[in-house]
Design a protein around this motif. Structure first.
Motif, PDB file in Angstrom:
ATOM      1  N   TRP A 272       0.851  -1.122  -0.118  1.00  0.00           N
ATOM      2  CA  TRP A 272      -0.260  -0.129  -0.070  1.00  0.00           C
ATOM      3  C   TRP A 272       0.878   1.235  -0.049  1.00  0.00           C
ATOM      4  O   TRP A 272       0.646   2.206  -0.808  1.00  0.00           O
ATOM      5  N   HIS A 275       1.986   1.830  -3.284  1.00  0.00           N
ATOM      6  CA  HIS A 275       0.808   2.125  -4.271  1.00  0.00           C
ATOM      7  C   HIS A 275       0.571   3.589  -4.178  1.00  0.00           C
ATOM      8  O   HIS A 275       0.022   4.198  -5.272  1.00  0.00           O
ATOM      9  N   PHE A 276       0.291   3.969  -3.061  1.00  0.00           N
ATOM     10  CA  PHE A 276      -0.037   5.416  -2.753  1.00  0.00           C
ATOM     11  C   PHE A 276       0.993   6.214  -3.196  1.00  0.00           C
ATOM     12  O   PHE A 276       0.607   7.412  -3.999  1.00  0.00           O
ATOM     13  N   LYS A 279       0.684   6.712  -6.934  1.00  0.00           N
ATOM     14  CA  LYS A 279      -0.519   7.703  -7.381  1.00  0.00           C
ATOM     15  C   LYS A 279      -0.148   8.974  -7.541  1.00  0.00           C
ATOM     16  O   LYS A 279      -0.397   9.756  -8.444  1.00  0.00           O
ATOM     17  N   ILE A 374       2.092   9.728  -0.009  1.00  0.00           N
ATOM     18  CA  ILE A 374       1.112   9.123   0.795  1.00  0.00           C
ATOM     19  C   ILE A 374       0.201  10.194   1.371  1.00  0.00           C
ATOM     20  O   ILE A 374      -1.113   9.947   1.351  1.00  0.00           O
ATOM     21  N   PRO A 377      -2.674  11.770  -1.493  1.00  0.00           N
ATOM     22  CA  PRO A 377      -3.705  10.665  -1.913  1.00  0.00           C
ATOM     23  C   PRO A 377      -4.534  10.354  -0.780  1.00  0.00           C
ATOM     24  O   PRO A 377      -5.913  10.002  -0.843  1.00  0.00           O
ATOM     25  N   GLN A 378      -3.869  10.137   0.444  1.00  0.00           N
ATOM     26  CA  GLN A 378      -4.937   9.646   1.620  1.00  0.00           C
ATOM     27  C   GLN A 378      -5.646  10.800   2.078  1.00  0.00           C
ATOM     28  O   GLN A 378      -6.957  10.313   2.273  1.00  0.00           O
ATOM     29  N   THR A 386     -12.696  11.344  -4.121  1.00  0.00           N
ATOM     30  CA  THR A 386     -12.042  10.702  -5.114  1.00  0.00           C
ATOM     31  C   THR A 386     -12.875  10.292  -6.196  1.00  0.00           C
ATOM     32  O   THR A 386     -12.880  10.035  -7.372  1.00  0.00           O
ATOM     33  N   ASN A 389     -13.641   5.647  -3.918  1.00  0.00           N
ATOM     34  CA  ASN A 389     -13.449   5.094  -2.542  1.00  0.00           C
ATOM     35  C   ASN A 389     -14.575   5.024  -1.692  1.00  0.00           C
ATOM     36  O   ASN A 389     -15.248   6.048  -2.001  1.00  0.00           O
ATOM     37  N   HIS A 485      -5.205   4.102 -12.095  1.00  0.00           N
ATOM     38  CA  HIS A 485      -4.583   3.800 -10.885  1.00  0.00           C
ATOM     39  C   HIS A 485      -4.864   2.524 -10.481  1.00  0.00           C
ATOM     40  O   HIS A 485      -4.319   1.957  -9.260  1.00  0.00           O
TER      41      HIS A 485
END
Length: 488
Positions: A272, A275-276, A279, A374, A377-378, A386, A389, A485
């Motif tokens: 993860w 992954h972020f 992004k 991170i 995007p978080q 977004t 999500n 993504h």
């Protein structure tokens, strides 16, 4: 002219599993190790003293290790392009020139992105090679995620890039004046994790010796997570450890009895992590705009109400004990667990209806493990903008009852709660006025009343969020985001 190499350290403050350093030493040319304290970043509102202290500690650890090899990481205070221009002039006067600059790719703020573009142009104009190594498993310029998971596993399982210091030749000419660290950066505040590769490995070893067995059961608790979670996030954010080092350590313990659930949870979070950041690498302008462009005009609160809501949230004076405890803990220690972070963003953006951009910089200042890739995007995911999500509106009362059932965390960070009977720890506003008079005198600093009606604010947030999500433009943008993504 004698050519030399430069290794430019940024968010990779370690000497092991370091591809740029390995490549530079293999070249057999004299090598200079540098770190630049950039005024534009020191003054940037994303950063605070805790970050520069962690970096200073990390550099000190690196120099302790390098002392036996007769060198160090030289620190300077300068904008990067200005420094390289000045350094080249200083070197040329000594009959040296720069052959190659080695560094890791940085997936950072727009400030560092624009800086890197200017450095790249300067290197090209001056016929200097700039060799950038990939940051973990992040692919520079990726427009989609085709075969991304396979790539991640390949990178994570590949051999560590270990520099051979026995073959090193160090630059020993004259250099510009090095930077004397600020006094505040040298202060060892025991409330914060200490920076450095040695500290990172100590925490890593400690996790796999015992703490990690309880990892999966500690993730949600604001108190238990301080011990049971890996606590590796600042070391990954500032590069005292690579994700690959942690993943390979995890694999070594994979068959350890009783650990599988926790190791699976940690493995997914390492995945993860990359992954972020990927992004953000693919759409770094989400520092400024919603990833889903249909949320550009989302109706956030404005004016005096916005200011009042923000100030109460940022001061830990909202009247909701768990929210205020998390803010105060974060400000004093630089750490709270993921669920509590998500709750803070949810409460600010949903219940208080604050623009996510308003809270992004304060949170970055507070997070010791601030990682731009991170962070943005978080925040957008938790803010529900977004379009792809699940929308989560955390109830801070229920979160406190579920994850701080004995009130230990709340009472530690909101000492005003100590005077309240237990049945009012999570909803102190329900304490009758007469009972309050019997417990508190007029001179005491009373805990504030809630700044909102939680039930009404939650309903308004649901109506706003789900109503906006029905816009056709949201669905169109969501398809674009998924195509770019979603991992494959």
């Amino acid at each position: 002219m004698t050519p030399i190499n430069i290794v430019w350290f940024k968010r990779d403050l370690r000497l092991s599993d370091h591809q740029p350093l390995k490549n530079a030493l293999q070249s057999q040319q004299p090598t200079l190790l540098i770190y630049l304290f950039e005024p534009s970043l020191i003054s940037d509102p994303h950063y605070s003293t805790r970050h520069w202290r962690f970096i200073s500690q990390s550099l000190a650890h690196m120099n302790q290790q390098l002392a036996c090899y007769g060198t160090q990481v030289f620190s300077f205070q300068s904008e990067v392009l200005n420094f390289f221009k000045h350094l080249l002039t200083v070197l040329q006067k000594q009959s040296f020139t720069i052959d190659c600059i080695y560094s890791h790719e940085e997936i950072g703020l727009d400030t560092t992105f624009q800086r890197d573009l200017s450095v790249a142009r300067w290197c090209q104009e001056n016929h200097i090679n700039w060799q950038e190594s990939s940051n973990g498993a992040v692919i520079r310029g990726a427009s989609n995620r085709e075969n991304w998971d396979k790539h991640w596993k390949k990178v994570m399982k590949s051999p560590l890039a270990q520099p051979d210091f026995t073959q090193a030749r160090w630059f020993d000419g004259s250099l510009p004046t090095t930077f004397r660290l600020e006094e505040a950066w040298l202060d060892n505040n025991p409330q914060f994790q200490k920076g450095g590769e040695l500290s990172a490995h100590h925490v890593l070893e400690d996790f796999f010796e015992e703490r990690g067995q309880y990892y999966s059961g500690s993730l949600s608790s604001p108190s238990k997570s301080r011990i049971g979670c890996s606590r590796l996030s600042p070391y990954l954010a500032w590069g005292n450890l690579s994700v690959r080092q942690v993943y390979q350590k995890l694999l070594q313990h994979w068959t350890q009895p009783g650990w599988r659930r926790s190791l699976s949870a940690l493995s997914s979070r390492l995945h993860w992590h990359c992954h972020f950041i990927q992004k953000f690498e693919s759409e770094s302008d989400i520092e400024f705009r919603p990833m889903n462009a249909a949320y550009n005009d989302y109706p956030y609160v404005k004016g005096q109400q916005e200011q009042n809501n923000f100030e109460a949230w940022a001061a830990g004076r909202t009247g909701f004990p768990l929210i205020d405890a998390c803010v105060r803990c974060l400000q004093h220690t630089g750490y709270i667990n993921f669920r509590m972070r998500a709750m803070l963003v949810s409460f600010a953006c949903h219940h208080l209806n604050l623009d996510w951009r308003l809270i992004a910089k304060p949170l970055a200042q507070w997070f010791l493990d601030f990682e731009p890739g991170i962070h943005y995007p978080q925040i957008q995911m938790q803010a529900g903008i977004t379009g792809i999500n699940t929308i989560r509106i955390y109830n801070p009362i229920k979160q406190a009852q579920d994850h701080d059932s004995e009130g230990d965390f709340v009472r530690q960070w909101v000492p005003e709660m100590a005077a309240f009977p237990k049945n009012y720890w999570y909803e102190p506003w329900k304490m009758p006025p007469l009972e309050r008079q019997m417990v508190f005198d007029e001179t005491q600093n009373m805990y504030p009343e809630p700044i909102i009606n939680l039930k009404i604010a939650a309903k308004e947030a649901r109506d706003r969020l789900w109503g906006w999500r029905k816009n056709p433009e949201v669905a169109v943008e969501s398809q674009r985001i998924l195509a770019r993504h979603v991992r494959q």
